[in-house]
Write an enzyme that holds these catalytic residues in place. Sequence first.
Site, PDB file in Angstrom:
ATOM      1  N   ARG A 175     -25.852 -27.426 -30.643  1.00 10.10           N
ATOM      2  CA  ARG A 175     -25.524 -26.778 -29.368  1.00 10.10           C
ATOM      3  C   ARG A 175     -25.495 -27.819 -28.264  1.00 10.10           C
ATOM      4  O   ARG A 175     -26.528 -28.364 -27.871  1.00 10.10           O
ATOM      5  CB  ARG A 175     -26.533 -25.685 -29.024  1.00 10.10           C
ATOM      6  CG  ARG A 175     -26.264 -25.058 -27.658  1.00 10.10           C
ATOM      7  CD  ARG A 175     -26.935 -23.706 -27.447  1.00 10.10           C
ATOM      8  NE  ARG A 175     -28.374 -23.774 -27.326  1.00 10.10           N
ATOM      9  CZ  ARG A 175     -29.132 -22.747 -26.905  1.00 10.10           C
ATOM     10  NH1 ARG A 175     -28.553 -21.594 -26.580  1.00 10.10           N
ATOM     11  NH2 ARG A 175     -30.443 -22.877 -26.831  1.00 10.10           N
ATOM     12  N   ASP A 455     -38.228 -21.298 -24.101  1.00  9.62           N
ATOM     13  CA  ASP A 455     -37.305 -22.326 -23.644  1.00  9.62           C
ATOM     14  C   ASP A 455     -36.910 -22.015 -22.210  1.00  9.62           C
ATOM     15  O   ASP A 455     -37.546 -21.189 -21.551  1.00  9.62           O
ATOM     16  CB  ASP A 455     -36.105 -22.470 -24.585  1.00  9.62           C
ATOM     17  CG  ASP A 455     -35.171 -21.255 -24.584  1.00  9.62           C
ATOM     18  OD1 ASP A 455     -35.362 -20.355 -23.732  1.00  9.62           O
ATOM     19  OD2 ASP A 455     -34.267 -21.219 -25.418  1.00  9.62           O
TER      20      ASP A 455
END
Length: 542
Positions: A175, A455
């Site tokens: 990603r 996160d």
Amino acid sequence: MNQSSQQHPSDSLRADAPEVELVASLPEAARPLFSQAMLNLLGELGRRYRPRVDALLEQREQRQQRFNAGESPDFDPSTASLREDDWTVAPIPADLRDRRVEITGPVDRKMIINALNSGARVFMADFEDSSTPTWGNMVDGQVNLFDAVRRTISLTQADGKHYELKQDPAVLIVRPRGWHLDEKHVLVDGRPIAGGIFDAAVYLFNNAQALLQQGSGPYLYLPKLEHWREAELWESVLTDIEKALQIEPGTIKVTVLIETLPAVFQMDEILHALKSRIVGLNCGRWDYIFSYIKCFQKHSDKVLPDRAQVTMKVPFLSAYSQLLIKTCHRRGAFAMGGMAAQIPIKGDEAANEAALQKVREDKEREAGNGHDGTWVAHPGLIPVAMEIFDRHLDGPNQLAVKREDVQVSADELVAPCTGSITEAGLRGNLNVAIRYMASWLDGQGCVPINHLMEDAATAEIARAQVWQWIRHPAGRLDDGRDIDLPLVRGWQAEELERIREDVGDQVFSAGQFQAAADLITEVTENDEFIPFLTLPGYDRLD
């Protein structure tokens, strides 16, 4: 920098070639990854696409201004025929047809080895929300992935513990960063290159051929899209990279995270824009909740309750998930479920069982609804998720589950959920935002907090809720107290002191807790909603 001895289609330099400047030094291990050919490619991509990135970011701002004026996201009437027509995406590669459990994490060396060895079908190596974008992290991550692709990656810690790849590792998907983030350490014609272009180009340039020779391929997860034109931009960038590498068009395969509210109204359009290379969409639930708050920042009737009450069971999130499944399966693409962020709780069997039960319920819902796979943040959750998807799947995926029963309106996708705002919820938002951003500023973007692997999306939801609660009459505590700046300032100071007591004076003083608290204060007290917490955060990184 020394030019690579191996010739490459990007090696030639024109008289008007872009000027590429690295304003930070490269570690010795990374230098072979940044040949002159690599720099040439970065220069070409940076010059060609900087104006389009800027224009799309400007369009985001204009869209948000319309939302602030009272508009709500909706399906685009100009693309109605595309949504109604019958078409499908390109065939899915063999090693991506079974993705029933995926694990995600940052691009540090130990994480990559453990995740590839975890037993999950796929590992998503993340340069975005679970990695602090320091130059060291981003470049070391590329070195680690280079070694992982060639299966030479290993690590021996100071205590002698050794890590290396086992046989049959998980399929690797990377990603890159979203369009809103730049890589300030690489300038093209004096301007920073888009972080996502840097991440993707360096990874693909150095690894695409090796992956193809292994019978796999170069695969990406694309984050934070808000419009199909942003997907179209990725299509152009990846097509140019394929041309530069002299590989077949459509070789680079992508999965797109639907993690913004505007994107859920454009899923067909996003699939179509990437039709030759897209293999699926993913329910990026935490960022989606953040995006909902951001889009409706000025809407008093769209204020959400405590974060813990906004689960995938609430109507607007359930509608989003089921519409994603229906849309993807109609087009021959996978519909991936969301993240289970729980961490196994050692030493407390009852608490651990309660956490695992939440994971089971979440994965039963996803598999029963027709998702083709799901995400976990910790290897300990893989057997739980795997057992559930093994039981529900009749084959490698659920593409045959068309969900034609699903009928979702625009109103259902934007309807807020009911619930309460509590002192514990507000204090929890302040506490977790400070703890997470302290770690983020210290270079650690994936952080265990209160038995959850957090996160950047966590901190984004937390600070966005505080900002919105302060500014709307609906942002009132369940005991009747108004939420205002003096209240928030006082509680934030108390939570900061609570963190100090918890971690100890030495750790507190050596850490970034006060800097994190100052950053949270900056964004919550600013009358303008800062689009991403990581933008002023990035300014604070070297």
